[in-house]
Each structure stands twice: as C-alpha cells, then as structure tokens.
Design a protein around this motif. Sequence first.
Motif, PDB file in Angstrom:
ATOM      1  N   LEU A   3      -6.324   4.151  -3.734  1.00  0.00           N
ATOM      2  CA  LEU A   3      -7.181   4.449  -2.586  1.00  0.00           C
ATOM      3  C   LEU A   3      -6.864   5.821  -1.990  1.00  0.00           C
ATOM      4  CD1 LEU A   3      -7.151   0.978  -0.791  1.00  0.00           C
ATOM      5  CD2 LEU A   3      -9.060   2.018  -2.029  1.00  0.00           C
ATOM      6  N   GLY A   4      -5.638   6.290  -2.206  1.00  0.00           N
ATOM      7  CA  GLY A   4      -5.283   7.623  -1.733  1.00  0.00           C
ATOM      8  C   GLY A   4      -5.976   8.724  -2.517  1.00  0.00           C
ATOM      9  N   ILE A   5      -6.476   8.378  -3.693  1.00  0.00           N
ATOM     10  CA  ILE A   5      -7.191   9.341  -4.539  1.00  0.00           C
ATOM     11  C   ILE A   5      -8.702   9.163  -4.406  1.00  0.00           C
ATOM     12  CG2 ILE A   5      -7.562  10.122  -6.908  1.00  0.00           C
ATOM     13  CD1 ILE A   5      -4.753   9.094  -7.559  1.00  0.00           C
ATOM     14  N   SER A   6      -9.156   7.908  -4.492  1.00  0.00           N
ATOM     15  CA  SER A   6     -10.588   7.599  -4.432  1.00  0.00           C
ATOM     16  C   SER A   6     -10.796   6.327  -3.617  1.00  0.00           C
ATOM     17  CB  SER A   6     -11.159   7.404  -5.836  1.00  0.00           C
ATOM     18  OG  SER A   6     -12.465   6.853  -5.773  1.00  0.00           O
ATOM     19  N   PRO A   7     -11.470   6.421  -2.447  1.00  0.00           N
ATOM     20  CA  PRO A   7     -11.712   5.220  -1.632  1.00  0.00           C
ATOM     21  C   PRO A   7     -12.468   4.130  -2.376  1.00  0.00           C
ATOM     22  CG  PRO A   7     -12.162   7.202  -0.364  1.00  0.00           C
ATOM     23  CD  PRO A   7     -11.956   7.634  -1.791  1.00  0.00           C
ATOM     24  N   ARG A   8     -13.213   4.491  -3.432  1.00  0.00           N
ATOM     25  CA  ARG A   8     -13.948   3.498  -4.219  1.00  0.00           C
ATOM     26  C   ARG A   8     -13.213   3.109  -5.498  1.00  0.00           C
ATOM     27  NH1 ARG A   8     -20.289   5.533  -3.785  1.00  0.00           N
ATOM     28  NH2 ARG A   8     -20.405   5.510  -1.497  1.00  0.00           N
ATOM     29  N   LEU A   9     -11.978   3.597  -5.626  1.00  0.00           N
ATOM     30  CA  LEU A   9     -11.136   3.293  -6.787  1.00  0.00           C
ATOM     31  C   LEU A   9     -11.799   3.674  -8.105  1.00  0.00           C
ATOM     32  CD1 LEU A   9      -9.444  -0.096  -5.802  1.00  0.00           C
ATOM     33  CD2 LEU A   9      -8.410   2.177  -5.900  1.00  0.00           C
ATOM     34  N   ARG A  10     -12.529   4.772  -8.087  1.00  0.00           N
ATOM     35  CA  ARG A  10     -13.074   5.317  -9.326  1.00  0.00           C
ATOM     36  C   ARG A  10     -12.051   6.311  -9.880  1.00  0.00           C
ATOM     37  NH1 ARG A  10     -19.359   6.370  -7.322  1.00  0.00           N
ATOM     38  NH2 ARG A  10     -19.939   4.149  -7.190  1.00  0.00           N
ATOM     39  N   LEU A  11     -11.172   5.793 -10.711  1.00  0.00           N
ATOM     40  CA  LEU A  11     -10.016   6.551 -11.149  1.00  0.00           C
ATOM     41  C   LEU A  11     -10.120   6.926 -12.620  1.00  0.00           C
ATOM     42  CD1 LEU A  11      -7.305   4.329  -9.426  1.00  0.00           C
ATOM     43  CD2 LEU A  11      -8.371   6.406  -8.513  1.00  0.00           C
ATOM     44  N   THR A  12      -9.676   8.113 -12.928  1.00  0.00           N
ATOM     45  CA  THR A  12      -9.631   8.585 -14.304  1.00  0.00           C
ATOM     46  C   THR A  12      -8.272   8.263 -14.915  1.00  0.00           C
ATOM     47  OG1 THR A  12      -8.746  10.744 -13.694  1.00  0.00           O
ATOM     48  CG2 THR A  12     -11.159  10.481 -13.634  1.00  0.00           C
ATOM     49  N   GLU A  13      -8.147   8.507 -16.198  1.00  0.00           N
ATOM     50  CA  GLU A  13      -6.848   8.330 -16.853  1.00  0.00           C
ATOM     51  C   GLU A  13      -5.799   9.246 -16.226  1.00  0.00           C
ATOM     52  OE1 GLU A  13      -6.816   8.590 -21.049  1.00  0.00           O
ATOM     53  OE2 GLU A  13      -8.414   7.117 -21.357  1.00  0.00           O
ATOM     54  N   ALA A  14      -6.227  10.440 -15.858  1.00  0.00           N
ATOM     55  CA  ALA A  14      -5.302  11.373 -15.213  1.00  0.00           C
ATOM     56  C   ALA A  14      -4.853  10.831 -13.860  1.00  0.00           C
ATOM     57  CB  ALA A  14      -5.973  12.737 -15.047  1.00  0.00           C
ATOM     58  N   ASP A  15      -5.773  10.177 -13.145  1.00  0.00           N
ATOM     59  CA  ASP A  15      -5.421   9.583 -11.850  1.00  0.00           C
ATOM     60  C   ASP A  15      -4.382   8.473 -12.038  1.00  0.00           C
ATOM     61  OD1 ASP A  15      -7.206  11.195 -10.438  1.00  0.00           O
ATOM     62  OD2 ASP A  15      -8.850   9.762 -10.665  1.00  0.00           O
ATOM     63  N   HIS A  16      -4.587   7.621 -13.027  1.00  0.00           N
ATOM     64  CA  HIS A  16      -3.626   6.548 -13.288  1.00  0.00           C
ATOM     65  C   HIS A  16      -2.257   7.124 -13.667  1.00  0.00           C
ATOM     66  CE1 HIS A  16      -6.301   3.120 -12.889  1.00  0.00           C
ATOM     67  NE2 HIS A  16      -7.204   3.720 -13.657  1.00  0.00           N
ATOM     68  N   ALA A  17      -2.265   8.220 -14.392  1.00  0.00           N
ATOM     69  CA  ALA A  17      -1.002   8.869 -14.750  1.00  0.00           C
ATOM     70  C   ALA A  17      -0.302   9.404 -13.505  1.00  0.00           C
ATOM     71  CB  ALA A  17      -1.261   9.994 -15.753  1.00  0.00           C
TER      72      ALA A  17
END
Length: 230
Positions: free
Chosen positions: A93-107
């Motif tokens: 949520l600190g990256i995307s309030p809608r939890l639309r996360l990329t592989e880079a975000d998960h990393a």
Amino acid sequence: MLRLEHVDIQQDGFHLTADWQIAKGAKVAVIGPSGAGKSTLLMALAGFVPHGGQITWDGADLAALAPGDRPLSILFQDQNLFPHLTLAQNLGLGISPRLRLTEADHARIEATLTRVGLLGMAQRKPAQLSGGQLGRAALARALLRARPLLLLDEPFAALGPALKAEMLDLVTETANETGATVLMVTHDPADAQRFADVTVLVADAIAAPPMATATLFANPPPSLRNYLGT
C-alpha cells in the motif's frame, strides 16, 4: 528546507503557534507536556489540521496539496496496519493504494523487509507479529513511500527500552542513508537525546524554534524543567 511561517492552529479553545525552519536531513525531536500540541503540530504538517500562516517545503506551499500528495509519510503509535492483509500487502500500500504491483515492486518489498529484519515474514498478518515486528513493518512501509519528510508520532512508545532504542537507531541509520528529514514526537527525554540533532519544545501554546538537543537539556527553560520535574 521545511519552513513554518507564522503558523497558527486554533481548535475548540486550543491554540498553538510556530515560526521556524529546519534544514533538510535534520533529525528533530518534538517534546513537551501532554496536551500541549505535539501531535497536532505533526497533523498540521500532514494536512489533517487547518491552520493559519504558511508551511512550505523547498519553497512550495503545502496548503495546495492534499494530505496524500504531500512529500511526507507519518507513523502513528497504533502502526495503522490492516489486520486482514498480509505484511507484504500492507507494505504494498505504500507503493500503490490499489495494490497494483509489478515484479520490481515485489522485489522492493522483499528488500525492505530484509532491511528492517523481517525477512521471511511477508505472508504473515499483523496478528502474527510481535510489537517490535509491527513497528518494523510500519517503518518499512514508510521507507517504501520514499518521501523526504518522515513524521513519527510516538510509534515506538509501547515498546520496551531495549527494543525502542533499537528502533530509534534503525530510523537514524535509514534517515542518514536516504537524507530524509525526520520529526519525532516523544515524551521521553532519553529518546530525544539518543535520536535528535535538535529539539522543538511545545509548551504554553508555542512550538518553540528548534534548539540543539544537548544545549536544551543542559539548560532547560522553566516549562521544560516543570515537565521533567527537575
């Protein structure tokens, strides 16, 4: 630079003024009696409390920005983690309030969990974490937001002395690495002396200009002496 110019907060008989500035990268303690307005000051910076005067960051007036668009993150004592989400989702949520996360975000999430000592806990929910782990998780989410201002409203107050000191040292280390400006509300003078370059005393309806922490506690004004009981 963070500048508070003739800031005036008034709410239901409460009154607080502030007129000072702090340089980028400063680590600032905010201390004073209960009810004096320490948390209210942070809430005004975050955009949740109306005020007169002007608050600027790098010369830009923050009044034009909604709370979510301001260049800051704020941590509260209750950590504000969602109990139905996993630790990884709470951090996401600190990256995307809608939890639309990329592989880079998960990393990034995995790397940040490692950074704060929570490696392997990404799929746990808040109820499965200790108090210290919850504090680390909330700090990790703030770090993922990567905002230049970090406001701490006693997020570690419920922790024991050793764990609280560990968390303060972690904040110091990460602030030094990122260059973030940190304002931390505390009731404990030992926290201020451990963490802060300068300290803002909030008392008698005034958030006083920042003073070198060692100097302030070596020769405290009457309002601080009364608060400390010395």
